[in-house]
Design a protein around this motif. Structure first.
Motif, PDB file in Angstrom:
ATOM      1  N   GLY A  29      -6.264  10.966  -3.790  1.00  0.00           N
ATOM      2  CA  GLY A  29      -5.776  10.357  -5.025  1.00  0.00           C
ATOM      3  C   GLY A  29      -4.357   9.819  -4.931  1.00  0.00           C
ATOM      4  O   GLY A  29      -4.053   8.742  -5.452  1.00  0.00           O
ATOM      5  N   ALA A  30      -3.487  10.567  -4.257  1.00  0.00           N
ATOM      6  CA  ALA A  30      -2.079  10.166  -4.210  1.00  0.00           C
ATOM      7  C   ALA A  30      -1.731   9.410  -2.932  1.00  0.00           C
ATOM      8  O   ALA A  30      -0.569   9.087  -2.688  1.00  0.00           O
ATOM      9  N   VAL A  31      -2.741   9.126  -2.116  1.00  0.00           N
ATOM     10  CA  VAL A  31      -2.480   8.465  -0.837  1.00  0.00           C
ATOM     11  C   VAL A  31      -2.214   6.973  -1.066  1.00  0.00           C
ATOM     12  O   VAL A  31      -2.868   6.332  -1.875  1.00  0.00           O
ATOM     13  N   ASP A  32      -1.246   6.453  -0.331  1.00  0.00           N
ATOM     14  CA  ASP A  32      -0.901   5.025  -0.434  1.00  0.00           C
ATOM     15  C   ASP A  32      -1.401   4.314   0.826  1.00  0.00           C
ATOM     16  O   ASP A  32      -0.745   4.348   1.865  1.00  0.00           O
ATOM     17  N   PRO A  33      -2.565   3.659   0.770  1.00  0.00           N
ATOM     18  CA  PRO A  33      -3.111   3.035   1.988  1.00  0.00           C
ATOM     19  C   PRO A  33      -2.197   1.967   2.569  1.00  0.00           C
ATOM     20  O   PRO A  33      -2.210   1.720   3.780  1.00  0.00           O
ATOM     21  N   GLY A  34      -1.403   1.341   1.707  1.00  0.00           N
ATOM     22  CA  GLY A  34      -0.503   0.287   2.166  1.00  0.00           C
ATOM     23  C   GLY A  34       0.583   0.783   3.112  1.00  0.00           C
ATOM     24  O   GLY A  34       1.271  -0.013   3.755  1.00  0.00           O
TER      25      GLY A  34
END
Ligand code: FMN
Length: 199
Positions: free
Chosen positions: A48-53
């Motif tokens: 949920g809190a992961v930033d793929p960018g």
């Protein structure tokens, strides 16, 4: 942004109920790490809190149950579609139908095609791997239903059957193709992580 995220190069997001998709993700992680890439493996429930960018390559692997890809994977793909489409990204599905030669490729597997129809994301690399059948592990109803499906489709039906259909050479080949997809960058210091579960 979490500073640990920024130091990793590849994000592997995994949806797995009985462990086979996680085992495949762990194999892909090893292939990527052997090539010097640092990898964060995270379960979809923790994504949920992961930033793929923050990564150079994002890979999503998802199991199929009762004809469905995990709704959280579809939500993740749609929420991050714009970011994922602007960077190298890959998707693979794990299901038992893929044990059939006519349904073992991204273009011929019904679940892959259904997933791609349902998400805005267009992953640049797509694959499918056959999963594992493990009757002793399933509850009574699941075992009954899956045995019925196997009976209808010519698969194993012995109540104690455990069969791993995964073609590990194909998983390794996919891993090598992922290595090629990681763009070179100025912070490419190899970081080798151990442990079975996501860092
Ligand atoms: C309850 C249940 C339902 C399943 N439904 C399907 C299905 O609809 N189609 C299919 O191809 N495989 C189906 N499978 C097979 C799984 O996709 C396969 O066992 C896979 O390895 C599961 O991945 P996992 O171990 O990462 O959860 C099902 C398995 C279970 C236990």
């Amino acid at each position: 942004m979490n500073p640990n995220e920024a130091r990793k190069q590849v994000l592997l997001v995994c949806s797995s109920t009985d462990g086979q998709t996680l085992k495949i993700c762990e194999r892909l992680r090893r292939v990527l790490q052997r090539a010097g890439h640092s990898v964060r493996l995270t379960m979809i429930e923790d994504a949920g809190a992961v930033d793929p960018g923050a990564y150079r390559l994002v890979v999503v692997g998802a199991r199929i149950r009762y004809g469905r890809t995990d709704a959280r994977v579809i939500e993740f793909a749609n929420r991050h579609a714009a970011v994922l489409d602007a960077m190298p990204s890959a998707y693979f599905s794990v299901n038992i139908v893929a044990r059939k030669p006519a349904k073992d490729r991204a273009g011929t597997n019904p679940y892959v095609r259904d997933f791609l129809r349902r998400v805005a994301w267009q992953p640049k690399q797509v694959d499918v791997f056959a999963g594992r059948l493990d009757y002793p592990r399933y509850g009574t109803l699941d075992r009954l239903i899956i045995r019925g499906i196997m009976w209808l489709t010519g698969g194993p039906t012995q109540p104690d059957a455990v069969v791993e259909f995964t073609d590990w050479q194909r998983v390794e080949a996919f891993g090598r193709a992922l290595c090629e997809a990681v763009p070179a960058g100025d912070t490419a210091t190899p970081v080798v992580e151990g442990g079975a579960r996501a860092a």
